[in-house]
Write an enzyme that holds these catalytic residues in place. Structure first.
Site, short mmCIF file in Angstrom:
data_model
loop_
_atom_site.label_atom_id
_atom_site.label_comp_id
_atom_site.label_asym_id
_atom_site.label_seq_id
_atom_site.Cartn_x
_atom_site.Cartn_y
_atom_site.Cartn_z
N ASP A 75 -3.11 7.32 -12.28
CA ASP A 75 -1.75 6.84 -12.00
C ASP A 75 -1.51 5.42 -12.50
O ASP A 75 -2.45 4.64 -12.67
CB ASP A 75 -1.50 6.86 -10.49
CG ASP A 75 -1.33 8.27 -9.96
OD1 ASP A 75 -1.61 9.23 -10.71
OD2 ASP A 75 -0.92 8.41 -8.79
N ASP A 76 -0.23 5.10 -12.67
CA ASP A 76 0.29 3.74 -12.85
C ASP A 76 0.16 3.14 -14.26
O ASP A 76 0.49 1.98 -14.44
CB ASP A 76 -0.31 2.74 -11.82
CG ASP A 76 -0.02 3.13 -10.39
OD1 ASP A 76 0.73 4.11 -10.18
OD2 ASP A 76 -0.54 2.48 -9.47
N TYR A 167 2.42 6.45 -4.14
CA TYR A 167 1.61 6.47 -2.91
C TYR A 167 1.55 7.86 -2.26
O TYR A 167 1.06 8.00 -1.15
CB TYR A 167 2.14 5.45 -1.87
CG TYR A 167 2.52 4.13 -2.49
CD1 TYR A 167 1.54 3.26 -2.95
CD2 TYR A 167 3.86 3.78 -2.68
CE1 TYR A 167 1.88 2.06 -3.56
CE2 TYR A 167 4.20 2.58 -3.29
CZ TYR A 167 3.22 1.73 -3.72
OH TYR A 167 3.56 0.55 -4.33
N HIS A 220 -6.79 5.30 -10.66
CA HIS A 220 -5.70 4.45 -11.17
C HIS A 220 -6.05 3.78 -12.49
O HIS A 220 -7.22 3.67 -12.84
CB HIS A 220 -5.32 3.40 -10.12
CG HIS A 220 -4.58 3.99 -8.97
ND1 HIS A 220 -5.22 4.59 -7.91
CD2 HIS A 220 -3.25 4.10 -8.73
CE1 HIS A 220 -4.31 5.04 -7.05
NE2 HIS A 220 -3.11 4.76 -7.52
ZN LIG Z 1 1.26 4.87 -8.25
#
Ligand SMILES: [Zn+2]
Length: 258
Positions: A75-76, A167, A220
């Site tokens: 993610d991200d 989240y 992440h």
């Molecule tokens: Zn995220």
């Protein structure tokens, strides 16, 4: 999909029943407060845990998978850390899924291109990944998802189908927005907590303990320790004859609209 409505209706019924009973017997106000607090607790837990399917139905793993297969998700991104993750995945010739943030795609379109060129899957992870995302109304959520979809389409020509809420928190606004966009929500069942924890050994041990056939791992793109954890994880999976497959393959769903 109706879990939230059913739960809320149930709690309203209990309150009404208590109110009705209070005409006949003395019921302390504490009972009403207790029921309301219990409702809050259920909503809070349901909203916080994506695997509860409380507001939306999410694909968090494949419980029917018997073979040693798992999927990796990051993610991200995209950002500089993504490049190191891509290098590591390339070593093992493994395909993963990257849930990308719109503002990061604007900063690093070339990294998004590399993810796609190396046959990884892209998913939508909102435009801003704002801390206030969960307070946005439906239209703002639609805007966030739409902008990122468009950015990915412009760069890759692909219309993404996978969405992961920041989240893993969901709520009625997100549910209503997804009814319009028809994205499939992809969760996880192996949370590394690499976004919160810093100790690589601890994060890796946490993942290792949770690995099961059909699992989806959440990592992440935000710090170097995640890359180090990935290095250990790839070695561990190889030693234990686990096969890393794409989310498409593991969950048996399509990542892009034709
Ligand atoms: Zn995220």
């Amino acid at each position: 999909m109706l879990k939230h409505k059913i739960i809320t209706l149930f709690f309203i019924s209990v309150i009404m029943l208590l109110a009705l009973l209070s005409f006949f017997v003395a019921i302390g106000v504490g009972y009403f407060i207790m029921v309301i607090l219990l409702w809050f607790a259920v909503v809070f837990l349901g909203s916080s845990f994506i695997s509860s399917n409380y507001h939306v139905d999410a694909y968090c793993n494949n419980p029917l998978e018997k073979e040693k297969k798992i999927a990796l998700t990051f993610d991200d991104g995209p950002n500089e850390i993504t490049l190191l993750i891509l290098d590591e995945l390339k070593k093992y010739n493994v395909k993963a899924t990257f849930f990308c943030i719109g503002i990061n795609i604007e900063k690093h379109p070339e990294i998004l291109k590399r993810i796609i060129n190396e046959d990884h899957i892209i998913g939508n992870h909102t435009y801003s990944h704002s801390h206030f995302f969960d307070f946005y109304r439906k239209n703002r959520v639609l805007e966030e998802i739409g902008k990122t979809d468009l950015l990915i389409k412009e760069i890759s020509g692909k219309k993404v189908q996978f969405f992961r809420p920041p989240y893993g928190v969901t709520n009625p606004s997100i549910r209503s927005a997804l009814e319009v966009t028809k994205h499939k929500v992809i969760g996880w069942n192996i949370r590394s907590l690499d976004g919160i924890l810093k100790n690589e050994k601890f994060i890796f041990a946490r993942i290792k303990k949770r690995i099961i056939p059909g699992g989806v791992v959440l990592l992440h793109n935000t710090s170097l320790h995640s890359v180090k954890v990935l290095e250990q994880l790839m070695m561990y999976l190889e030693e234990n004859e686990y096969k890393v497959v794409s989310t498409e393959e593991l969950l048996n769903i399509k990542a892009y609209e034709k």
